[in-house]
Design an enzyme around this catalytic site. Structure first.
Site, PDB file in Angstrom:
ATOM      1  N   HIS A   1       0.879  -1.190   0.000  1.00 42.01           N
ATOM      2  CA  HIS A   1       0.000   0.000   0.000  1.00 42.01           C
ATOM      3  C   HIS A   1       0.912   1.234   0.000  1.00 42.01           C
ATOM      4  O   HIS A   1       1.729   1.395  -0.903  1.00 42.01           O
ATOM      5  CB  HIS A   1      -0.924  -0.117   1.212  1.00 42.01           C
TER       6      HIS A   1
ATOM      7  N   LYS B   1       7.837  -8.899  -6.793  1.00 45.55           N
ATOM      8  CA  LYS B   1       6.874  -7.800  -6.968  1.00 45.55           C
ATOM      9  C   LYS B   1       7.661  -6.529  -7.259  1.00 45.55           C
ATOM     10  O   LYS B   1       8.650  -6.235  -6.574  1.00 45.55           O
ATOM     11  CB  LYS B   1       6.072  -7.583  -5.685  1.00 45.55           C
ATOM     12  N   ILE B   2       7.265  -5.799  -8.261  1.00 46.32           N
ATOM     13  CA  ILE B   2       7.955  -4.548  -8.573  1.00 46.32           C
ATOM     14  C   ILE B   2       7.135  -3.427  -7.944  1.00 46.32           C
ATOM     15  O   ILE B   2       6.004  -3.155  -8.381  1.00 46.32           O
ATOM     16  CB  ILE B   2       8.081  -4.318 -10.099  1.00 46.32           C
TER      17      ILE B   2
ATOM     18  N   GLY C   1       5.414  -0.067  -6.781  1.00 49.81           N
ATOM     19  CA  GLY C   1       5.009   1.128  -7.523  1.00 49.81           C
ATOM     20  C   GLY C   1       4.304   0.782  -8.820  1.00 49.81           C
ATOM     21  O   GLY C   1       3.974   1.681  -9.602  1.00 49.81           O
TER      22      GLY C   1
ATOM     23  N   HIS D   1      -2.315  -2.189  -9.736  1.00 52.75           N
ATOM     24  CA  HIS D   1      -3.332  -1.606  -8.855  1.00 52.75           C
ATOM     25  C   HIS D   1      -4.504  -2.551  -8.684  1.00 52.75           C
ATOM     26  O   HIS D   1      -4.853  -3.286  -9.618  1.00 52.75           O
ATOM     27  CB  HIS D   1      -3.837  -0.266  -9.417  1.00 52.75           C
TER      28      HIS D   1
ATOM     29  N   ARG E   1      -3.374   9.393 -11.378  1.00 51.37           N
ATOM     30  CA  ARG E   1      -2.461  10.234 -10.600  1.00 51.37           C
ATOM     31  C   ARG E   1      -1.049  10.174 -11.147  1.00 51.37           C
ATOM     32  O   ARG E   1      -0.237  11.070 -10.911  1.00 51.37           O
ATOM     33  CB  ARG E   1      -2.482   9.790  -9.128  1.00 51.37           C
TER      34      ARG E   1
ATOM     35  N   ASP F   1       2.399   5.785  -6.605  1.00 48.51           N
ATOM     36  CA  ASP F   1       3.622   5.777  -5.809  1.00 48.51           C
ATOM     37  C   ASP F   1       4.919   5.860  -6.614  1.00 48.51           C
ATOM     38  O   ASP F   1       5.923   6.350  -6.106  1.00 48.51           O
ATOM     39  CB  ASP F   1       3.677   4.497  -4.953  1.00 48.51           C
TER      40      ASP F   1
ATOM     41  N   ARG G   1      -3.479  11.693   3.335  1.00 49.65           N
ATOM     42  CA  ARG G   1      -4.608  10.741   3.381  1.00 49.65           C
ATOM     43  C   ARG G   1      -5.434  10.893   4.657  1.00 49.65           C
ATOM     44  O   ARG G   1      -6.596  10.461   4.693  1.00 49.65           O
ATOM     45  CB  ARG G   1      -4.084   9.314   3.204  1.00 49.65           C
TER      46      ARG G   1
HETATM   47  C1  LIG Z   1      -1.160   4.212  -3.241  1.00 50.89           C
HETATM   48  C2  LIG Z   1      -1.192   2.736  -3.325  1.00 50.89           C
HETATM   49  O1  LIG Z   1      -1.389   2.075  -2.329  1.00 50.89           O
HETATM   50  S1  LIG Z   1      -1.058   2.060  -4.849  1.00 50.89           S
HETATM   51  C3  LIG Z   1      -0.481   0.416  -4.569  1.00 50.89           C
HETATM   52  C4  LIG Z   1       0.941   0.430  -4.092  1.00 50.89           C
HETATM   53  N1  LIG Z   1       1.487  -0.927  -4.026  1.00 50.89           N
HETATM   54  C5  LIG Z   1       2.460  -1.344  -4.884  1.00 50.89           C
HETATM   55  O2  LIG Z   1       2.930  -0.644  -5.754  1.00 50.89           O
HETATM   56  C6  LIG Z   1       2.955  -2.746  -4.637  1.00 50.89           C
HETATM   57  C7  LIG Z   1       3.129  -3.516  -5.941  1.00 50.89           C
HETATM   58  N2  LIG Z   1       1.847  -3.858  -6.509  1.00 50.89           N
HETATM   59  C8  LIG Z   1       1.127  -4.911  -6.025  1.00 50.89           C
HETATM   60  O3  LIG Z   1       1.570  -5.667  -5.153  1.00 50.89           O
HETATM   61  C9  LIG Z   1      -0.250  -5.153  -6.605  1.00 50.89           C
HETATM   62  O4  LIG Z   1      -0.335  -4.689  -7.930  1.00 50.89           O
HETATM   63  C10 LIG Z   1      -1.366  -4.500  -5.756  1.00 50.89           C
HETATM   64  C11 LIG Z   1      -1.218  -4.888  -4.273  1.00 50.89           C
HETATM   65  C12 LIG Z   1      -1.296  -2.989  -5.839  1.00 50.89           C
HETATM   66  C13 LIG Z   1      -2.707  -4.951  -6.286  1.00 50.89           C
HETATM   67  O5  LIG Z   1      -2.797  -6.324  -6.079  1.00 50.89           O
HETATM   68  P1  LIG Z   1      -3.856  -7.244  -6.877  1.00 50.89           P
HETATM   69  O6  LIG Z   1      -5.156  -6.535  -6.959  1.00 50.89           O
HETATM   70  O7  LIG Z   1      -3.822  -8.560  -6.221  1.00 50.89           O
HETATM   71  O8  LIG Z   1      -3.203  -7.267  -8.322  1.00 50.89           O
HETATM   72  P2  LIG Z   1      -3.734  -7.998  -9.648  1.00 50.89           P
HETATM   73  O9  LIG Z   1      -4.893  -8.881  -9.312  1.00 50.89           O
HETATM   74  O10 LIG Z   1      -3.921  -6.958 -10.651  1.00 50.89           O
HETATM   75  O11 LIG Z   1      -2.488  -8.888 -10.048  1.00 50.89           O
HETATM   76  C14 LIG Z   1      -2.506  -9.581 -11.267  1.00 50.89           C
HETATM   77  C15 LIG Z   1      -1.200 -10.292 -11.489  1.00 50.89           C
HETATM   78  O12 LIG Z   1      -0.160  -9.334 -11.693  1.00 50.89           O
HETATM   79  C16 LIG Z   1       0.875  -9.548 -10.761  1.00 50.89           C
HETATM   80  N3  LIG Z   1       1.343  -8.249 -10.301  1.00 50.89           N
HETATM   81  C17 LIG Z   1       0.554  -7.240  -9.856  1.00 50.89           C
HETATM   82  N4  LIG Z   1       1.324  -6.217  -9.492  1.00 50.89           N
HETATM   83  C18 LIG Z   1       2.606  -6.600  -9.711  1.00 50.89           C
HETATM   84  C19 LIG Z   1       3.844  -5.964  -9.519  1.00 50.89           C
HETATM   85  N5  LIG Z   1       3.911  -4.729  -9.016  1.00 50.89           N
HETATM   86  N6  LIG Z   1       4.964  -6.618  -9.840  1.00 50.89           N
HETATM   87  C20 LIG Z   1       4.900  -7.860 -10.342  1.00 50.89           C
HETATM   88  N7  LIG Z   1       3.752  -8.513 -10.560  1.00 50.89           N
HETATM   89  C21 LIG Z   1       2.616  -7.901 -10.231  1.00 50.89           C
HETATM   90  C22 LIG Z   1       0.225 -10.287  -9.615  1.00 50.89           C
HETATM   91  O13 LIG Z   1       1.173 -11.024  -8.867  1.00 50.89           O
HETATM   92  C23 LIG Z   1      -0.753 -11.171 -10.341  1.00 50.89           C
HETATM   93  O14 LIG Z   1      -0.055 -12.243 -10.877  1.00 50.89           O
HETATM   94  P3  LIG Z   1      -0.642 -13.739 -10.771  1.00 50.89           P
HETATM   95  O15 LIG Z   1      -1.959 -13.658 -11.475  1.00 50.89           O
HETATM   96  O16 LIG Z   1       0.401 -14.546 -11.440  1.00 50.89           O
HETATM   97  O17 LIG Z   1      -0.773 -13.986  -9.307  1.00 50.89           O
HETATM   98  O1  LIG Z   2      -6.930   2.128  -3.771  1.00 48.80           O
HETATM   99  C1  LIG Z   2      -6.007   1.383  -3.430  1.00 48.80           C
HETATM  100  O2  LIG Z   2      -6.138   0.144  -3.291  1.00 48.80           O
HETATM  101  C2  LIG Z   2      -4.659   1.911  -3.171  1.00 48.80           C
HETATM  102  C3  LIG Z   2      -4.458   3.305  -3.628  1.00 48.80           C
HETATM  103  O3  LIG Z   2      -4.183   3.574  -4.771  1.00 48.80           O
HETATM  104  C4  LIG Z   2      -4.632   4.382  -2.662  1.00 48.80           C
HETATM  105  O4  LIG Z   2      -5.028   4.123  -1.517  1.00 48.80           O
HETATM  106  O5  LIG Z   2      -4.362   5.543  -3.017  1.00 48.80           O
END
Ligand SMILES: CC(=O)SCCNC(=O)CCNC(=O)[C@H](O)C(C)(C)COP(=O)(O)OP(=O)(O)OC[C@H]1O[C@@H](n2cnc3c(N)ncnc32)[C@H](O)[C@@H]1OP(=O)(O)O
Ligand SMILES: O=C([O-])CC(=O)C(=O)O
Length: 375
Positions: free
Chosen positions: A222, A255-256, A258, A261, A270, A312, A337
């Site tokens: 997050h 996981k990469i 940023g 979503h 954004r 992010d 937030r």
């Molecule tokens: C302001 C915020 O909070 S924005 C979110 C910030 N968080 C991040 O940047 C962390 C990295 N991103 C993630 O972990 C995820 O994309 C999340 C937590 C944001 C969303 O998670 P989910 O809703 O479960 O993602 P989603 O269902 O779209 O994932 C689909 C596939 O893509 C993969 N995937 C999604 N994001 C990433 C990533 N950043 N890097 C690599 N693989 C990824 C998942 O592992 C999944 O693969 P699988 O089907 O083989 O398991």
């Molecule tokens: O909506 C989400 O899951 C995460 C996000 O982008 C935020 O809280 O800004």
């Protein structure tokens, strides 16, 4: 009109868990709206304090209302001595999100919310005090300095930079902080906001709701992703290096941070805004590495996985170019937030039923208790 993401499966994805009049995420071409306003328009033309007022008080303020609100917030910035003493006891290697959590919680001991009629005043107090909570601890623990917690900066973003660097920030930096705080302010039922609402649904106090939300925002999936993204970007010395490294991480199924979503399907509205400001800052500091490295990762992620940068990713380089230490990135998110969290707490309180879902039981069948001597 952008297509909505197909939502199903674990993590309560796609399930409506309540109502809100605060924001829409990924529902229309605009992508993200706060009380009906496109976030891109707000980020282009509004002040963060205007947006905070919109979220917390229901409508955009008039000029007079905004001026009064800014004055009110400016007067609430200083920290009580007892809170400064607590902050001084937190070690330098503590995580600043833990500092925010403690700071918020401790202020709740000193100035408790005795009644829900105080909810707006308590939120305004936190909004005004958070920049000092973060920077007082940071500068005391890292530089041994007891800083003044007040400044003559009008804006919350400018005030934060002033306290952090001990001098007047540039106009460009104040502008970027303003944009950043607007972009991070509100996002429907994300994990931290949902945490705040669950806490509010027990009729708990505002400080408890916000403290719980801070804990939830801290994780790298997050809010913690902006810090994690910075740590990754910094490891690469060139775009070529970044492409190679990203391909390697994808191969290892890392996981990469940023990217991706839970709700948006092919872009986070954004991102384009903060990316533009990050580029301006890169030009200002003469950066030849971090921004090109970020773009190379961005391009590779799209080509390889159709994954896009979320709010992010480019915040990492933008904050870095303004001289903000990486460990303070997620606490800035808290300063913003807070407005969304508190507005959701008010909404929950106004139409409350305790949030208490059910679980599907997957454990063993009912069985007979075996006394300890017989096990
Ligand atoms: C302001 C915020 O909070 S924005 C979110 C910030 N968080 C991040 O940047 C962390 C990295 N991103 C993630 O972990 C995820 O994309 C999340 C937590 C944001 C969303 O998670 P989910 O809703 O479960 O993602 P989603 O269902 O779209 O994932 C689909 C596939 O893509 C993969 N995937 C999604 N994001 C990433 C990533 N950043 N890097 C690599 N693989 C990824 C998942 O592992 C999944 O693969 P699988 O089907 O083989 O398991
Ligand atoms: O909506 C989400 O899951 C995460 C996000 O982008 C935020 O809280 O800004």
């Amino acid at each position: 009109m952008a297509e909505a993401k197909v939502l199903s499966g674990a993590g309560l994805r796609g399930q409506v868990a309540g109502q809100t009049a605060l924001s829409t995420v990924g529902q229309s071409g605009a992508g993200l709206t706060y009380r009906g306003y496109d976030v891109r328009e707000l980020a282009a033309d509004a002040q963060f304090e205007e947006v905070a007022y919109l979220l917390l008080y229901g409508e955009l303020p008039t000029k007079a209302q905004l001026a009064a609100y800014i004055t009110k917030l400016s007067k609430l910035r200083d920290l009580p001595q007892a809170l400064k003493e607590v902050l001084e006891r937190i070690p330098a290697d503590a995580h600043p999100m833990d500092v925010m959590r403690t700071g918020c919680s401790f202020l709740g001991n000193l100035e408790p919310e005795k009644d829900f009629s105080e909810q707006h005043d308590k939120t305004d107090r936190l909004l005004a005090a958070f920049p000092a909570i973060m920077t007082y601890w940071y500068r005391f623990s890292h530089e041994g300095k007891r800083i003044e917690c007040v400044s003559d900066e009008q804006s919350i973003g400018g005030h934060f930079l002033h306290l952090l660097h001990g001098k007047k920030p540039s106009e460009l930096h104040v502008k970027v902080m303003n944009v950043s705080l607007i972009l991070y302010a509100e996002h429907e039922f994300n994990a931290s906001t949902f945490t705040a609402r669950v806490c509010a649904s027990t009729l708990s106090d505002l400080y408890s709701c916000i403290t719980a939300a801070i804990g939830s925002l801290r994780g790298p999936l997050h809010g913690g992703a902006n810090e994690a993204a910075m740590e990754m970007i910094e490891r690469f010395s060139s775009p070529e290096d970044a492409i190679k490294g990203t391909l390697g991480m994808l191969e290892r199924k890392d996981k990469i941070m940023g990217f991706g979503h839970a709700i948006y399907k092919d872009s986070d509205p954004r991102n384009e805004v903060i990316k533009g400001w990050s580029k301006k800052l890169a030009d200002e500091v003469g950066d030849k590495v971090l921004f090109p490295v970020s773009e190379a990762i961005d391009k590779t992620m799209w080509e390889q996985k159709k994954l896009f940068p979320n709010a992010d990713f480019y915040h990492a380089s933008a904050y870095h170019f303004m001289g903000i230490p990486t460990k303070l990135f997620t606490p800035i998110f808290v300063c913003s937030r807070l407005t969304g969290w508190a507005a959701h707490v008010y909404e929950q309180r106004a139409n409350n039923r305790i949030i208490r879902p059910s679980a599907e039981y997957v454990g063993v069948e009912q069985r007979k208790f075996v006394p300890i001597e017989q096990r």
